[in-house]
Design an enzyme around this catalytic site. Structure first.
Site, mmCIF file in Angstrom:
data_model
loop_
_atom_site.group_PDB
_atom_site.id
_atom_site.type_symbol
_atom_site.label_atom_id
_atom_site.label_comp_id
_atom_site.label_asym_id
_atom_site.label_seq_id
_atom_site.Cartn_x
_atom_site.Cartn_y
_atom_site.Cartn_z
ATOM 1 N N ARG A 57 -4.660 10.484 5.151
ATOM 2 C CA ARG A 57 -3.432 11.268 5.306
ATOM 3 C C ARG A 57 -2.618 11.342 4.018
ATOM 4 N NH1 ARG A 57 -1.735 14.698 8.637
ATOM 5 N NH2 ARG A 57 0.356 14.111 7.979
ATOM 6 N N LYS A 83 0.839 -1.211 0.000
ATOM 7 C CA LYS A 83 0.000 0.000 0.000
ATOM 8 C C LYS A 83 0.872 1.259 0.000
ATOM 9 C CE LYS A 83 -1.577 1.581 4.109
ATOM 10 N NZ LYS A 83 -1.225 2.990 4.335
ATOM 11 N N ASN A 84 1.910 1.250 0.862
ATOM 12 C CA ASN A 84 2.713 2.467 1.014
ATOM 13 C C ASN A 84 3.608 2.742 -0.192
ATOM 14 O OD1 ASN A 84 1.499 2.828 3.441
ATOM 15 N ND2 ASN A 84 3.308 2.392 4.706
ATOM 16 N N CYS A 128 -4.380 12.513 13.388
ATOM 17 C CA CYS A 128 -5.072 11.232 13.380
ATOM 18 C C CYS A 128 -4.747 10.519 14.670
ATOM 19 C CB CYS A 128 -4.707 10.417 12.159
ATOM 20 S SG CYS A 128 -3.099 9.716 12.260
ATOM 21 N N ARG A 188 0.758 14.344 13.280
ATOM 22 C CA ARG A 188 1.176 14.228 11.891
ATOM 23 C C ARG A 188 1.054 15.547 11.110
ATOM 24 N NH1 ARG A 188 -0.948 8.393 9.868
ATOM 25 N NH2 ARG A 188 0.945 8.413 8.649
ATOM 26 N N PRO A 189 1.838 16.549 11.497
ATOM 27 C CA PRO A 189 1.820 17.812 10.745
ATOM 28 C C PRO A 189 2.471 17.632 9.369
ATOM 29 C CG PRO A 189 3.570 17.845 12.385
ATOM 30 C CD PRO A 189 2.823 16.555 12.580
ATOM 31 N N ILE A 190 2.378 18.664 8.508
ATOM 32 C CA ILE A 190 3.035 18.562 7.192
ATOM 33 C C ILE A 190 4.075 19.676 7.013
ATOM 34 C CG2 ILE A 190 1.108 17.351 6.085
ATOM 35 C CD1 ILE A 190 0.418 20.047 4.673
ATOM 36 N N ASP A 191 4.581 20.172 8.153
ATOM 37 C CA ASP A 191 5.535 21.287 8.086
ATOM 38 C C ASP A 191 6.787 20.946 7.270
ATOM 39 O OD1 ASP A 191 5.901 19.468 10.282
ATOM 40 O OD2 ASP A 191 7.460 20.783 11.078
ATOM 41 N N LEU A 192 7.251 19.693 7.341
ATOM 42 C CA LEU A 192 8.473 19.337 6.605
ATOM 43 C C LEU A 192 8.219 19.332 5.097
ATOM 44 C CD1 LEU A 192 9.696 16.455 8.955
ATOM 45 C CD2 LEU A 192 10.555 18.794 8.849
ATOM 46 N N ARG A 210 -8.739 -0.790 4.856
ATOM 47 C CA ARG A 210 -7.933 0.330 4.351
ATOM 48 C C ARG A 210 -6.554 -0.142 3.930
ATOM 49 N NH1 ARG A 210 -6.142 4.111 8.462
ATOM 50 N NH2 ARG A 210 -4.685 4.428 6.774
ATOM 51 N N ASP A 234 5.418 0.565 12.046
ATOM 52 C CA ASP A 234 4.217 -0.161 11.608
ATOM 53 C C ASP A 234 4.221 -1.622 12.077
ATOM 54 O OD1 ASP A 234 3.271 2.085 10.406
ATOM 55 O OD2 ASP A 234 3.746 1.489 8.356
HETATM 56 C C1 UD1 Z 1 4.509 6.762 6.333
HETATM 57 C C2 UD1 Z 1 3.690 5.499 6.171
HETATM 58 C C3 UD1 Z 1 3.237 4.968 7.528
HETATM 59 C C4 UD1 Z 1 4.437 4.819 8.484
HETATM 60 C C5 UD1 Z 1 5.245 6.113 8.543
HETATM 61 C C6 UD1 Z 1 6.527 5.972 9.352
HETATM 62 C C7 UD1 Z 1 2.660 5.823 4.009
HETATM 63 C C8 UD1 Z 1 1.412 6.099 3.241
HETATM 64 N N1 UD1 Z 1 2.532 5.806 5.359
HETATM 65 O O1 UD1 Z 1 3.641 7.759 6.900
HETATM 66 O O2 UD1 Z 1 2.623 3.693 7.324
HETATM 67 O O3 UD1 Z 1 3.960 4.526 9.780
HETATM 68 O O4 UD1 Z 1 5.627 6.514 7.204
HETATM 69 O O5 UD1 Z 1 7.310 4.943 8.854
HETATM 70 O O6 UD1 Z 1 3.718 5.630 3.445
HETATM 71 N N2 UD1 Z 1 6.320 14.579 10.720
HETATM 72 C C9 UD1 Z 1 6.397 15.911 11.054
HETATM 73 N N3 UD1 Z 1 6.254 16.833 10.051
HETATM 74 C C10 UD1 Z 1 6.035 16.483 8.746
HETATM 75 C C11 UD1 Z 1 5.976 15.103 8.427
HETATM 76 C C12 UD1 Z 1 6.125 14.173 9.438
HETATM 77 O O7 UD1 Z 1 6.580 16.275 12.213
HETATM 78 O O8 UD1 Z 1 5.919 17.366 7.888
HETATM 79 C C13 UD1 Z 1 6.443 13.567 11.798
HETATM 80 C C14 UD1 Z 1 5.147 12.767 11.970
HETATM 81 O O9 UD1 Z 1 4.235 13.467 12.793
HETATM 82 C C15 UD1 Z 1 5.636 11.492 12.587
HETATM 83 C C16 UD1 Z 1 7.020 11.300 11.936
HETATM 84 O O10 UD1 Z 1 7.391 12.584 11.429
HETATM 85 O O11 UD1 Z 1 5.785 11.627 13.968
HETATM 86 C C17 UD1 Z 1 7.018 10.291 10.809
HETATM 87 O O12 UD1 Z 1 6.131 10.695 9.797
HETATM 88 P P1 UD1 Z 1 6.359 10.343 8.267
HETATM 89 O O13 UD1 Z 1 7.649 9.623 8.082
HETATM 90 O O14 UD1 Z 1 6.109 11.559 7.453
HETATM 91 O O15 UD1 Z 1 5.173 9.300 8.020
HETATM 92 P P2 UD1 Z 1 4.090 9.301 6.864
HETATM 93 O O16 UD1 Z 1 4.722 9.605 5.562
HETATM 94 O O17 UD1 Z 1 2.898 10.093 7.298
#
Ligand code: UD1
Length: 416
Positions: free
Chosen positions: A91, A22-23, A115, A120-124, A394, A301
């Site tokens: 997400r 899926k990922n 969630c 899970r912010p998107i600041d990065l 899902r 995961d």
């Molecule tokens: C992806 C996977 C998910 C897995 C996760 C970590 C998919 C669709 N999902 O989720 O199954 O559990 O990787 O291996 O591929 N963060 C920030 N700011 C950001 C982005 C992330 O602070 O802009 C934090 C998140 O809140 C979290 C950590 O970084 O605590 C990891 O997130 P991230 O690696 O981005 O996971 P996803 O891509 O959401």
């Protein structure tokens, strides 16, 4: 509301095929927005997250069709989706940000909410796009990202999987050279880069912390089969470890599963790779220590499924969750079954060797749902698993059918 009935199921045995990840599929489908030409993806798993992503691509203006397990996408002209509700359902909808921005110079997105497992912010994602010249405006629940991008240097404060994917996709179609430092190294990122390369992208360093992308004028159509799901395979491996099973996971990529296999082997399982996939025998007996980390570290995961295995070993296991701030919600449910677990912040202490007893449990998130299904296999009597969020559908393609094929007593039942 989906509900599952799981009865005590000794010794799983037999073979099952591992579905496509899926990922890997979700970012690859988002990348289809980067070209006007046709993209064909094979062995697409039947998951509601995939259906949502296809709906999002349609809402962006793409033509999407499905034939058996293949998906065709043609995005002749694209625009930001208007349907915010659709974006909020998942997400991973944020993965259209990079492709839309690179393709049409702007993207208006409803902010994906927090969630259950964390904020899970998107600041990065946004900071990285700003480094490439994007303007970011946030108002209410929406974010507007716009601008004509150019190559740049990005350092990620944390190797976020989604941010790395978004930035690679944006940079692939952006004039100049982009360098991403401290990039995520997950196999799904390497797979996305392989797919983008099939589309004509120029990418070096995929799978390492330093990725370099040389932008091209346009990308072309491609046909691709993404990698097998290491998390589904790992979950089934944990089911074998719990039941002293003898199982072949056909197509599993053991090279993507080293951290988990190391833990299972240390605990007493026999894990062997052969030409058909991964063979597992024996039982996990020794307690373990697991600290979740970015790849190639132990995957967050797999934390919940491995914790179920730890409940059946002889001694005290120690788990540390470092990726998500709220990823121990399965613990309360495991305790309902009789597991002895104490959580202190990021730390979980699991006292193994306690017999579990069937009860009614509720799935709180995707990986918790799978873990609770595994727990039901070794709990005496019947476990009823309610999954109000439809998490299993899902993210796992027919997990209950795969377990059943290995001899487990699992069935989906109409909810009461
Ligand atoms: C992806 C996977 C998910 C897995 C996760 C970590 C998919 C669709 N999902 O989720 O199954 O559990 O990787 O291996 O591929 N963060 C920030 N700011 C950001 C982005 C992330 O602070 O802009 C934090 C998140 O809140 C979290 C950590 O970084 O605590 C990891 O997130 P991230 O690696 O981005 O996971 P996803 O891509 O959401």
């Amino acid at each position: 509301m989906p509900q599952y009935q799981i009865d005590f199921s000794p010794r799983l045995s037999g073979e099952v095929h591992v579905s496509t990840a899926k990922n890997a599929v979700l970012p690859i489908l988002a990348a289809a927005l980067l070209t006007q030409e046709e993209i064909i993806i094979h062995q697409v798993p039947k998951l509601t997250d995939v259906t949502h992503m296809l709906d999002i691509l349609r809402a962006c203006g793409a033509e999407v069709s499905q034939e058996e397990d293949s998906v065709r996408v043609r995005a002749v002209s694209v625009t930001s989706p208007k349907e915010n509700a659709l974006l909020r359902t998942m997400r991973a909808s944020v993965l259209i940000l990079g492709p839309l921005l690179a393709r049409c110079g702007e993207c208006l997105l409803s902010m994906p909410g927090g969630c259950a497992i964390g904020q899970r912010p998107i600041d990065l994602h946004l900071k990285g796009l700003q480094k490439l010249g994007a303007r970011v405006e946030q108002e209410g629940g929406t974010v507007q990202v716009s601008g004509c991008l150019r190559g740049g240097n990005i350092y990620l404060d944390f190797p976020s999987v989604g941010a790395t994917e978004n930035l690679i996709m944006a940079a692939a179609l952006t004039r100049g050279v982009t360098r991403i430092e401290n990039a995520a190294k997950e196999p799904e990122i390497t797979d996305l880069c392989r797919f983008l390369t099939c589309m004509g992208a120029r990418i070096a360093g995929a799978g390492t912390a330093n990725i370099m992308i040389e932008g091209v004028e346009c990308l072309h159509g491609a046909e691709y089969t993404p990698i097998p799901d290491r998390i589904e395979a790992g979950t089934l491996a944990c089911a074998a470890a719990l039941t002293e099973g003898s199982v072949l996971l056909e197509g599993a990529r053991t090279d993507h599963m080293r951290a988990l296999l190391f833990k299972l082997t240390e605990s007493g399982m026999i894990c062997q790779e052969d030409a058909r996939g991964l063979r597992l025998r024996g039982k996990a007996r020794h307690p373990m220590e697991a600290r979740t980390l970015s790849y190639p570290g132990f995957p967050t995961d797999m934390q919940a499924p491995l914790m179920v295995v730890a409940t059946q070993t002889h001694g005290l296991s120690v788990f540390l969750e470092t990726i998500f701030e709220n990823r121990y919600m399965h613990v309360v449910e495991l305790k309902r079954l009789g597991a002895q677990i104490r959580v202190e912040g990021q730390l979980a202490l699991i006292q193994g060797g306690r017999a579990l007893n069937g009860a009614h449990v509720t799935a709180t998130d995707l990986r918790a749902a799978a873990a609770l299904m595994l727990a039901g296999l070794i709990a005496q009597g019947r476990t009823t698993l309610s999954d109000p969020g439809g998490h299993l559908m899902r993210g796992y393609e027919g997990l209950e059918d795969k377990l059943k094929a290995l001899g487990a007593e699992v069935k989906k039942v109409p909810s009461s």
